[in-house]
Design an enzyme around this catalytic site. Structure first.
Site, PDB file in Angstrom:
ATOM      1  N   GLU A  58      -1.254  -2.422  -5.727  1.00 18.69           N
ATOM      2  CA  GLU A  58       0.230  -3.079  -6.524  1.00 18.69           C
ATOM      3  C   GLU A  58       0.665  -4.289  -5.922  1.00 18.69           C
ATOM      4  O   GLU A  58       1.206  -4.923  -5.419  1.00 18.69           O
ATOM      5  CB  GLU A  58       0.996  -3.098  -8.031  1.00 18.69           C
ATOM      6  CG  GLU A  58       1.281  -3.985  -8.668  1.00 18.69           C
ATOM      7  CD  GLU A  58       0.170  -5.355  -9.353  1.00 18.69           C
ATOM      8  OE1 GLU A  58       0.488  -6.160  -8.560  1.00 18.69           O
ATOM      9  OE2 GLU A  58      -0.431  -5.261 -10.182  1.00 18.69           O
ATOM     10  N   ASP A 101       3.382 -12.428   7.070  1.00 18.36           N
ATOM     11  CA  ASP A 101       3.879 -11.548   6.011  1.00 18.36           C
ATOM     12  C   ASP A 101       3.617 -12.253   5.240  1.00 18.36           C
ATOM     13  O   ASP A 101       2.526 -12.242   4.027  1.00 18.36           O
ATOM     14  CB  ASP A 101       5.713 -11.384   6.001  1.00 18.36           C
ATOM     15  CG  ASP A 101       5.966 -10.537   4.567  1.00 18.36           C
ATOM     16  OD1 ASP A 101       4.982  -9.607   4.024  1.00 18.36           O
ATOM     17  OD2 ASP A 101       6.342 -10.988   3.532  1.00 18.36           O
ATOM     18  N   GLY A 114      13.679   3.346   3.158  1.00 17.38           N
ATOM     19  CA  GLY A 114      14.181   3.269   1.828  1.00 17.38           C
ATOM     20  C   GLY A 114      12.553   3.441   0.298  1.00 17.38           C
ATOM     21  O   GLY A 114      13.727   3.551  -0.445  1.00 17.38           O
ATOM     22  N   LEU A 154       6.153  -6.624  -8.465  1.00 16.24           N
ATOM     23  CA  LEU A 154       4.934  -7.925 -10.264  1.00 16.24           C
ATOM     24  C   LEU A 154       4.555  -7.685 -10.025  1.00 16.24           C
ATOM     25  O   LEU A 154       3.117  -7.055  -8.846  1.00 16.24           O
ATOM     26  CB  LEU A 154       5.722  -9.242  -8.955  1.00 16.24           C
ATOM     27  CG  LEU A 154       7.186  -9.653  -9.189  1.00 16.24           C
ATOM     28  CD1 LEU A 154       7.077 -10.739  -8.227  1.00 16.24           C
ATOM     29  CD2 LEU A 154       7.464  -9.909 -10.549  1.00 16.24           C
ATOM     30  N   GLY A 167      12.782  -5.386  -2.257  1.00  7.96           N
ATOM     31  CA  GLY A 167      13.362  -4.470  -2.248  1.00  7.96           C
ATOM     32  C   GLY A 167      13.466  -2.835  -2.903  1.00  7.96           C
ATOM     33  O   GLY A 167      11.925  -2.656  -2.803  1.00  7.96           O
ATOM     34  N   ALA A 170       5.624  -7.103  -4.648  1.00  8.01           N
ATOM     35  CA  ALA A 170       6.245  -5.543  -4.882  1.00  8.01           C
ATOM     36  C   ALA A 170       6.263  -5.145  -6.789  1.00  8.01           C
ATOM     37  O   ALA A 170       4.790  -4.734  -6.241  1.00  8.01           O
ATOM     38  CB  ALA A 170       8.574  -5.917  -4.670  1.00  8.01           C
ATOM     39  N   GLY A 182      21.159  -9.172   4.521  1.00  4.99           N
ATOM     40  CA  GLY A 182      19.830  -8.318   4.733  1.00  4.99           C
ATOM     41  C   GLY A 182      18.047  -8.608   4.197  1.00  4.99           C
ATOM     42  O   GLY A 182      17.924  -8.257   3.793  1.00  4.99           O
ATOM     43  N   GLY A 242       5.206   8.259   4.249  1.00  2.00           N
ATOM     44  CA  GLY A 242       6.482   7.563   4.709  1.00  2.00           C
ATOM     45  C   GLY A 242       7.779   7.982   3.837  1.00  2.00           C
ATOM     46  O   GLY A 242       7.668   8.056   2.773  1.00  2.00           O
ATOM     47  N   VAL A 298       1.233  -6.590  -2.732  1.00  2.00           N
ATOM     48  CA  VAL A 298       2.090  -8.449  -3.157  1.00  2.00           C
ATOM     49  C   VAL A 298       2.825  -8.647  -4.279  1.00  2.00           C
ATOM     50  O   VAL A 298       2.831  -8.024  -4.864  1.00  2.00           O
ATOM     51  CB  VAL A 298       1.195  -9.087  -3.153  1.00  2.00           C
ATOM     52  CG1 VAL A 298       0.940 -10.209  -4.122  1.00  2.00           C
ATOM     53  CG2 VAL A 298      -0.959  -9.236  -2.368  1.00  2.00           C
ATOM     54  N   LYS A 307      -0.326 -11.164   2.226  1.00  2.00           N
ATOM     55  CA  LYS A 307      -0.601 -11.373   0.813  1.00  2.00           C
ATOM     56  C   LYS A 307      -1.618 -12.644   0.531  1.00  2.00           C
ATOM     57  O   LYS A 307      -2.305 -11.746  -0.426  1.00  2.00           O
ATOM     58  CB  LYS A 307       1.191 -11.676   0.858  1.00  2.00           C
ATOM     59  CG  LYS A 307       1.575 -10.532   0.470  1.00  2.00           C
ATOM     60  CD  LYS A 307       3.461 -11.735   0.117  1.00  2.00           C
ATOM     61  CE  LYS A 307       4.102 -10.138   0.737  1.00  2.00           C
ATOM     62  NZ  LYS A 307       5.520 -10.486   0.338  1.00  2.00           N
TER      63      LYS A 307
END
Length: 358
Positions: free
Chosen positions: A139, A216, A13, A146, A338, A144, A202, A10, A142, A220
């Site tokens: 990590e 989504d 982004g 954090l 992000g 990103a 976006g 992958g 859930v 989580k």
């Protein structure tokens, strides 16, 4: 780190941001990149010498199946870490095989940890039976970058008892409700207008229904509930409130959905008004009641001045209530989506894995 090897699936982004961050790691910490893959291209060689990700597009390497990739990586002259930056269920389903072959995994892929409970059990059974040869870090599945999962694990490992987890687990939902019903009462836009703004900026998936259906967030919550000790079978086995009007669930595409969404603005306005009459604001909240063994996702009226009501922008917020944190929860807040911040979580997990495998 000549005896530590890295494989990456992958390079979208998150994958691009991850590769950039890895390239900037100190040479003493950076593993040797021996495999890179996207949907129709792979880059590797039989000698396990390092490859350059920028050569992927022109690569003529034979495409390996997931089982062939497992054999290739497990035969490397050192320890290998597979970083899966996809959201592929097929790749997630193969984790037990990779781990059983001694290949460690780092990933933000939620599907590996929020699908059926058997896959969860198979993954961690493979880790346990490897006797430290294969590790798994997720990590970024859930929140990103954090530190949500690591914090929860630390609370449990140090003997605390988690009683409740709640918060806003979607950057999309956070932006929508912070714009539609801000705590200061300044929100004036209609629900459909706010959704259109979020889509144009976006903040939503190309088809906003993929966010508005709540799955989504449900994924989580499934992960956190399982880490807290609940045997949640799947994210569709507890109440999840969809914000897709029933009449629009069968819209043929995103364009039709967005075109007809204004017809249903009154429904969301009613929630907003009802909350205001109680001196509260409406938010899309996920919660895990560990003692009652209940998980739910949906609209809630929350007190103004509470951490959830005070959120800004597209931030996520997670509150941990425990025996140590009773009245005032341990709160984690920040950007929960992000490419760069998600990749940061993946890179940080990679560093942890490298340090343990050295």
């Amino acid at each position: 780190m000549s005896n530590l090897y890295l494989a990456v699936i992958g390079v979208g982004g998150v994958g691009q941001a991850f590769l950039s961050q890895v390239a900037n790691l100190p040479s003493t910490l950076r593993p040797s990149l021996i495999f890179v893959s996207r949907s129709t291209k792979q880059l590797y060689n039989s000698s396990y010498s390092a490859v350059n990700a920028s050569d992927l597009q022109s690569s003529s390497s034979k495409l390996l199946s997931l089982s062939e990739l497992s054999s290739y990586l497990s035969s490397a002259p050192g320890k290998t870490i597979l970083v899966d930056n996809t959201s592929s269920q097929d790749v997630a389903d193969s984790y037990p095989s990779f781990l059983s072959a001694g290949v460690s995994i780092v990933t933000p892929n939620k599907k590996a940890f929020s699908s059926n409970l058997k896959l969860w059990n198979d993954i961690f059974s493979a880790v346990d039976s490897s006797n430290g040869k294969a590790l798994i870090y997720h990590e970024s599945s859930v929140g990103a970058g954090l530190p949500v999962i690591s914090t929860l694990k630390d609370l449990i490992a140090t003997g605390d008892q988690v009683t409740r987890i709640e918060g806003v687990f979607s950057g999309t939902m956070s932006f929508l409700f912070n714009s539609f019903a801000p705590a200061d009462g300044s929100g004036k836009g209609k629900w459909s207008e706010i959704v259109a703004q979020a889509k144009d900026a976006g903040y939503t998936e190309p088809d906003p229904r993929d966010d508005l259906n709540g799955m989504d967030v449900a994924r989580k919550l499934t992960i956190l509930a399982r880490l807290a000790g609940l045997k949640v079978q799947a994210p569709d086995t507890f109440p999840v409130q969809s914000l897709i009007p029933e009449a629009l669930a069968s819209a043929k595409d995103s364009s039709e959905f967005m075109q007809r969404l204004p017809e249903f603005d009154g429904e969301m306005e009613a929630y907003k008004d009802q909350a205001a009459k109680q001196g509260k604001v409406v938010r899309y909240v996920g919660s895990v009641d560990v003692a009652a063994e209940k998980v739910k996702v949906g609209l809630e009226f929350v007190d103004q001045g509470s951490p959830i009501a005070s959120l800004k922008g597209s931030d996520n917020l997670m509150c941990f209530y425990t025996k140590r944190y009773v009245a005032n929860p341990l709160v984690i807040q920040g950007a929960g989506a992000g490419g760069e911040v998600t990749a940061m979580g993946v890179t940080a997990d990679l560093i942890k894995a490298l340090e343990r495998l050295r």
